[in-house]
Design an enzyme around this catalytic site. Structure first.
Site, short mmCIF file in Angstrom:
data_model
loop_
_atom_site.label_atom_id
_atom_site.label_comp_id
_atom_site.label_asym_id
_atom_site.label_seq_id
_atom_site.Cartn_x
_atom_site.Cartn_y
_atom_site.Cartn_z
N ARG A 66 0.85 -1.19 0.00
CA ARG A 66 0.00 0.00 0.00
C ARG A 66 0.89 1.25 0.00
O ARG A 66 2.08 1.21 0.28
CB ARG A 66 -0.93 0.02 1.22
CG ARG A 66 -0.19 0.11 2.55
CD ARG A 66 -1.13 0.45 3.70
NE ARG A 66 -0.43 0.37 4.98
CZ ARG A 66 0.37 1.30 5.47
NH1 ARG A 66 0.60 2.41 4.78
NH2 ARG A 66 0.95 1.15 6.66
N VAL A 70 4.07 4.08 8.24
CA VAL A 70 3.81 3.03 9.22
C VAL A 70 2.52 3.34 9.99
O VAL A 70 2.21 4.49 10.29
CB VAL A 70 4.98 2.91 10.22
CG1 VAL A 70 5.23 4.22 10.96
CG2 VAL A 70 4.75 1.78 11.22
N TYR A 72 -0.51 1.24 12.90
CA TYR A 72 -0.78 0.12 13.81
C TYR A 72 -2.21 -0.34 13.63
O TYR A 72 -3.13 0.48 13.47
CB TYR A 72 -0.56 0.55 15.26
CG TYR A 72 -1.05 -0.46 16.28
CD1 TYR A 72 -0.36 -1.66 16.47
CD2 TYR A 72 -2.20 -0.23 17.02
CE1 TYR A 72 -0.83 -2.60 17.39
CE2 TYR A 72 -2.66 -1.16 17.93
CZ TYR A 72 -1.99 -2.35 18.11
OH TYR A 72 -2.44 -3.28 19.01
N ALA A 133 -7.23 6.19 9.62
CA ALA A 133 -6.11 6.19 8.67
C ALA A 133 -6.58 5.62 7.34
O ALA A 133 -7.56 4.85 7.28
CB ALA A 133 -4.96 5.35 9.23
N GLY A 135 -4.97 3.99 3.60
CA GLY A 135 -3.87 3.54 2.77
C GLY A 135 -4.41 2.63 1.68
O GLY A 135 -5.22 1.74 1.96
N LEU A 147 -9.39 1.53 4.77
CA LEU A 147 -9.39 2.45 5.90
C LEU A 147 -9.36 1.68 7.22
O LEU A 147 -9.76 0.52 7.29
CB LEU A 147 -10.61 3.36 5.85
CG LEU A 147 -11.98 2.71 6.08
CD1 LEU A 147 -12.39 2.76 7.55
CD2 LEU A 147 -13.04 3.40 5.22
N CYS A 164 1.78 7.18 10.72
CA CYS A 164 1.71 7.64 9.34
C CYS A 164 2.89 8.53 8.97
O CYS A 164 2.81 9.35 8.04
CB CYS A 164 0.39 8.36 9.08
SG CYS A 164 -1.05 7.34 9.46
#
Length: 218
Positions: A66, A70, A72, A133, A135, A147, A164
């Site tokens: 993606r 980074v 979590y 988030a 990606g 998401l 991120c």
């Protein structure tokens, strides 16, 4: 659009399945949403830098295809993987990012939470803290990944990374803002907003041009 509720799935398993699904689809393959949660894992996007991952400890680290840096994932976070054919829908990657972000903002507004975008940092924010988030990967005009919405998760692992790629970025979750709905309730409501935004006919009104670093495509 098909909806698959997958429960708790290991990240690597879901990642491989997304790649396989996208590689095998053709012009008539239905688009799909995959709803799930992951066990604790750090994932690195194609733009990730080693310096943004500080102390992973016992939490696995997985490199992905993606876009972005980074992040979590863990229990209590709602993952929605968005597997759609952009060519068939008649809009591009930038529009996809905007539509997903707006669906999240719409959902949060329905819970009386004011959320916004941030220029150059895709995702959705509440009071300058990241609550969702984003990606994506787009391959041959078809998207996967998607998401991650923080619902009622342990936020401590975010302190071991620069979320991120942003040192000191605050993170938040729905439970911090008074949302006590169950994960299935939240998923169903969010899906309604996602379907409305993703199925709307183009062209879109420009909202806020996101950076493309969170979208890898070929």
């Amino acid at each position: 659009m098909r909806i698959r509720k997958l429960g708790h799935v290991d990240y690597q398993t879901a990642y491989t399945r997304m790649q396989t699904f996208t590689a095998a689809r053709d012009e008539v393959t239905p688009d799909e949403f995959w709803l799930l949660q992951h066990p604790p894992v750090y994932t690195l996007g194609r733009g990730a830098r080693d310096g943004h991952l500080h102390q992973p400890g016992e939490i696995p680290v997985v490199k992905t295809d993606r876009g972005g840096q980074v992040t979590y994932h863990g229990p209590g976070q709602l993952i929605v993987y968005v597997l759609i054919d952009l060519r068939r829908r008649g809009y591009g990657v930038r529009s996809l990012v905007q539509r997903i972000e707006q669906a999240l903002i719409d959902y949060l507004a329905s819970r009386s939470i004011v959320a916004s975008r941030r220029r150059g940092a895709p995702g959705v924010y509440v009071d300058n803290a990241k609550i969702a988030a984003l990606g994506l990967r787009v391959r041959n005009g078809c998207s996967y990944h998607g998401l991650a919405l923080n619902v009622d998760m342990d936020l401590a692992p975010f302190a071991r990374i620069d979320p991120c790629g942003y040192p000191g970025l605050a993170v938040t979750r729905l439970s911090d803002h008074g949302v006590t709905d169950t994960m299935p309730q939240i998923a169903d409501e969010l899906l309604g907003h996602l379907r409305g935004r993703l199925e709307a006919a183009p062209p879109d009104q420009p909202i806020l041009s996101p950076t493309m670093e969170n979208v890898a495509h070929d």
